[in-house]
Design an enzyme around this catalytic site. Structure first.
Site, PDB file in Angstrom:
ATOM      1  N   VAL A 162       0.863  -1.172   0.000  1.00  0.00           N
ATOM      2  CA  VAL A 162       0.000   0.000   0.000  1.00  0.00           C
ATOM      3  C   VAL A 162       0.904   1.229   0.000  1.00  0.00           C
ATOM      4  O   VAL A 162       1.894   1.284   0.728  1.00  0.00           O
ATOM      5  CB  VAL A 162      -0.923   0.027   1.234  1.00  0.00           C
ATOM      6  N   CYS A 163       0.559   2.205  -0.831  1.00  0.00           N
ATOM      7  CA  CYS A 163       1.262   3.480  -0.849  1.00  0.00           C
ATOM      8  C   CYS A 163       2.766   3.255  -1.098  1.00  0.00           C
ATOM      9  O   CYS A 163       3.158   2.483  -1.964  1.00  0.00           O
ATOM     10  CB  CYS A 163       0.973   4.214   0.461  1.00  0.00           C
ATOM     11  N   THR A 164       3.620   3.903  -0.310  1.00  0.00           N
ATOM     12  CA  THR A 164       5.063   3.808  -0.532  1.00  0.00           C
ATOM     13  C   THR A 164       5.652   2.487  -0.048  1.00  0.00           C
ATOM     14  O   THR A 164       6.854   2.256  -0.213  1.00  0.00           O
ATOM     15  CB  THR A 164       5.793   4.972   0.152  1.00  0.00           C
TER      16      THR A 164
END
Length: 222
Positions: A99-101
């Protein structure tokens, strides 16, 4: 029994973890595992702590591996035991996710080379540094690898994965149970919706320096 392992590190964005955890924990026969360097509480970006349930040394084999993001990713990139744990677990997992970075932690572990992937919009231009090809979407699937965009995209990815594992009906029942029916009060949740000027302002205030730190951390490991 399906073991779902979440990787925690200091400075994790709590919703990157808790959003998918809320969904995936309702997968039939799911066993969530929260793995970290030690069993000491892990500080999130919100100022409260999460208590792990396993260490990198004693965590069971993951069927589903989920790596959240957060500003703490830059530090985690340089922490060899974290990267080694991700690589070790991914070698046997049915699904490898972020998720995300968190995508950059997968990338540092060598798991995104040549793959289509996504991450938070402010960091997407850095995906080639880990060999990934950016695809602009909230959820990107490439084989058994699923990456999600920024923060709230983790809920979408988790529902997508539930459908892959247990079928659409189960995913929709979980969505209903969680009353996940987004109707935000403002239409500013993406650069396209927010507009160029607002996006530029947020980038300059929050993300330009953070993205530069991420780039430096990624290049330092090359």
């Amino acid at each position: 029994m399906t073991t779902i392992t979440f990787v925690l590190f200091p400075g994790v964005t709590q919703l990157d973890f808790t959003g998918p955890a809320q969904v995936l924990s309702r997968l039939p026969a799911a066993t969530p595992v929260i793995a970290a360097r030690s069993l000491d509480p892990v500080m999130t970006d919100c100022g409260f702590e999460i208590v792990p349930t396993a260490t990198f040394q004693d965590a069971p084999r993951a069927d589903i591996l989920c790596v959240p993001g957060g500003h703490g990713v830059t530090g985690a990139l340089a922490h060899a035991p974290t990267i080694e744990f991700i690589a070790r677990q991914a070698a046997q997992a049915r699904w490898i996710t972020s998720v995300c970075t968190g995508a950059f932690l997968l990338g540092r572990a060598g798991l995104l080379a040549g793959k289509r992937a996504t991450t938070h919009w402010a960091y997407a231009h850095l995906l080639p540094l880990v060999g990934a090809v950016h695809e602009q979407a909230r959820v990107v699937e490439d084989g058994n690898t699923i990456t999600a965009g920024g923060v709230t995209s983790g809920i979408d990815f988790a529902l997508t994965l539930v459908a892959r594992e247990a079928g659409r009906e189960v995913a929709e029942q979980i969505q209903l149970g969680l009353e996940y029916d987004p109707a935000p009060p403002f239409d500013a949740g993406s650069p396209a919706a927010a507009g160029a000027e607002r996006t530029r302002s947020v980038k300059e205030r929050v993300y330009d320096a953070a993205a530069a730190r991420m780039a430096a951390a990624l290049k330092a490991g090359q």
